[in-house]
Write a protein that holds these residues in place. Structure first.
Motif, PDB file in Angstrom:
ATOM      1  N   HIS A  86      51.525  37.800  72.437  1.00 53.15           N
ATOM      2  CA  HIS A  86      51.909  39.199  72.576  1.00 53.15           C
ATOM      3  C   HIS A  86      52.814  39.372  73.793  1.00 53.15           C
ATOM      4  O   HIS A  86      52.726  38.618  74.768  1.00 53.15           O
ATOM      5  N   LEU A  88      53.587  41.132  77.110  1.00 53.11           N
ATOM      6  CA  LEU A  88      52.791  41.811  78.132  1.00 53.11           C
ATOM      7  C   LEU A  88      53.714  42.347  79.227  1.00 53.11           C
ATOM      8  O   LEU A  88      54.541  41.612  79.767  1.00 53.11           O
ATOM      9  N   SER A  94      46.061  52.857  71.872  1.00 55.89           N
ATOM     10  CA  SER A  94      46.103  51.601  71.127  1.00 55.89           C
ATOM     11  C   SER A  94      46.582  51.890  69.708  1.00 55.89           C
ATOM     12  O   SER A  94      46.548  53.046  69.247  1.00 55.89           O
ATOM     13  N   SER A 117      49.975  48.980  72.751  1.00 55.86           N
ATOM     14  CA  SER A 117      48.792  49.476  73.461  1.00 55.86           C
ATOM     15  C   SER A 117      49.150  49.654  74.930  1.00 55.86           C
ATOM     16  O   SER A 117      49.967  48.907  75.484  1.00 55.86           O
ATOM     17  N   LEU A 135      49.049  48.303  81.948  1.00 56.83           N
ATOM     18  CA  LEU A 135      49.385  47.114  81.180  1.00 56.83           C
ATOM     19  C   LEU A 135      49.802  47.546  79.781  1.00 56.83           C
ATOM     20  O   LEU A 135      49.041  48.196  79.065  1.00 56.83           O
ATOM     21  N   TRP A 136      51.038  47.169  79.414  1.00 55.22           N
ATOM     22  CA  TRP A 136      51.559  47.440  78.088  1.00 55.22           C
ATOM     23  C   TRP A 136      51.491  46.170  77.258  1.00 55.22           C
ATOM     24  O   TRP A 136      51.890  45.093  77.719  1.00 55.22           O
ATOM     25  N   ILE A 137      50.981  46.291  76.024  1.00 55.06           N
ATOM     26  CA  ILE A 137      50.854  45.137  75.124  1.00 55.06           C
ATOM     27  C   ILE A 137      51.606  45.461  73.839  1.00 55.06           C
ATOM     28  O   ILE A 137      51.328  46.474  73.173  1.00 55.06           O
ATOM     29  N   GLU A 158      52.391  43.986  70.224  1.00 53.17           N
ATOM     30  CA  GLU A 158      52.018  43.009  69.206  1.00 53.17           C
ATOM     31  C   GLU A 158      53.023  43.084  68.057  1.00 53.17           C
ATOM     32  O   GLU A 158      53.138  44.127  67.412  1.00 53.17           O
TER      33      GLU A 158
END
Length: 281
Positions: free
Chosen positions: A178, A180, A246, A263, A276-278, A280
Motif C-alpha cells: 500500500h 503510505l 476508511s 484511509s 497517516l494516509w493509506i 490501497e
C-alpha cells in the motif's frame, strides 16, 4: 599557560559542537582523539567488553591497535577492585600485574578511565612514554573528561540504536504494497514509502515537506472522476471528532483508470502527532 581546567572546558566545548554538526558514528572516535591531544598522551583507545570472552580495542590512536582482542576477565577484576574509579599508574606495575601489558608495552605511565558500568563495559586507556606526575588539577580534568565521555558513549549508543531501528522499519514500510503517507502536524515533516512516491509522482521515498505532500495529494485527487463525492467525504473527515476515515473510494482516470481505497488515521504519541494516509490500489 593553558590550565587543566581550561583543557577540560575545551573538551566539553569541542565535543558539544561536534554533537550538533557531525555524524554520530564518528563522535566517540573524535572524542578519544581529542582527549589524547589535550593530555599529550602517546596512545589513546577504547576497550569494549563485547561479551564474557571478548574485549576488543576500538577507536585507537595509533590505529594499528584497533581490533586487538583481549580476555576481559582480569580487566574486569581490576575495575571491580578499584570500584570502577579512574586508575592512575604513575609507574607501570610489573608485567605479572599489568593486565594491559599487551597494549602498553614500553610505556611509563597510564590512566584507565571507566566510562560505562552497564553489562557492556567500556574503558578509555591513555598511555605516556615519559613518566607522569598526575597532579591534582590534572586528575580533576580527567574526571570532567570521564563524565563527558560517559555521556558521549551513552548518546552514541542510543543514537546508533535508533538509526538501526529507523532503517529496519523504513525497510519494512517500503515493502508494504500500500502507499503510505505520513504528514506531521508540526508543518515541517512528512514521510512516504516507495509505493506512495510512485503514486504521487514524487522524486523518491523518505522525508518530504508536508506542503509538497499536500500538493501531490491534491493533484492526485483532481484526477478523480468522482471529485464531488471525495470533497463531501473530506468535509466529513475534517469535521469529525475522530479525524479518521476508511474505505474512501477515489476513482482515478489518468494515466489509466483505477480505483483507490483511501484511509486516513490520526497518529498521536508523546513524540509524534499527525495523520497517516493509506492508499490501497
Amino acid at each position: 599557560m593553558i590550565t587543566w581546567e581550561r583543557k577540560a572546558l575545551n573538551f566539553i566545548n569541542q565535543t558539544s559542537r561536534w554533537d550538533k554538526d557531525k555524524h554520530i558514528s564518528s563522535f566517540l572516535a573524535f572524542s578519544i582523539s581529542l582527549v589524547k591531544n589535550l593530555t599529550e598522551a602517546d596512545i589513546a583507545l577504547q576497550l569494549e567488553f563485547e561479551d564474557e570472552n571478548t574485549a576488543k580495542v576500538k577507536n585507537a590512536s595509533p590505529v594499528y591497535l584497533d581490533d586487538i582482542v583481549m580476555n576481559p576477565e582480569p580487566i574486569k577484576n581490576i575495575l571491580y577492585t578499584q570500584g570502577f574509579q579512574t586508575i592512575c599508574w604513575r609507574e607501570m606495575p610489573p608485567p605479572s600485574e599489568n593486565v594491559f601489558k599487551e597494549l602498553l608495552q614500553a610505556f611509563s605511565s597510564a590512566i584507565i578511565i571507566p566510562v560505562d558500568t552497564t553489562p557492556n563495559n567500556s574503558i578509555i586507556i591513555l598511555g605516556w612514554s615519559k613518566p607522569q606526575t598526575f597532579e591534582s588539577d590534572f586528575l580533576e580534568c580527567i574526571e570532567t573528561v570521564r563524565l563527558r565521555l560517559k555521556e558521549i558513549l551513552l548518546q552514541s549508543q542510543q543514537l546508533l540504536y535508533f538509526q538501526r531501528v529507523a532503517v529496519r522499519f523504513a525497510a519494512i514500510l517500503h515493502s508494504i504494497p500500500h502507499a503510505l503517507v505520513f504528514i506531521n502536524n508540526d508543518g515541517f515533516s512528512g514521510w512516504v514509502n516507495q509505493e506512495a512516491a510512485t503514486l504521487l509522482n514524487l522524486s523518491g521515498p523518505g522525508e518530504q515537506l508536508p506542503a509538497v505532500l499536500s500538493d501531490a495529494m491534491t493533484q492526485l485527487r483532481n484526477k478523480a472522476i468522482n471529485t464531488e463525492e471525495i470533497y463531501t467525504e473530506a468535509m466529513h473527515l475534517f469535521s469529525s471528532p475522530e479525524n479518521a476515515i476508511s474505505n474512501w473510494i477515489w476513482k482515478l482516470e489518468t494515466p489509466i483508470s483505477k480505483t483507490v481505497k483511501v484511509s486516513c488515521i490520526p497518529v498521536t504519541t508523546q513524540q509524534v502527532s499527525g495523520r497517516l494516509w493509506i492508499f490501497e490500489q
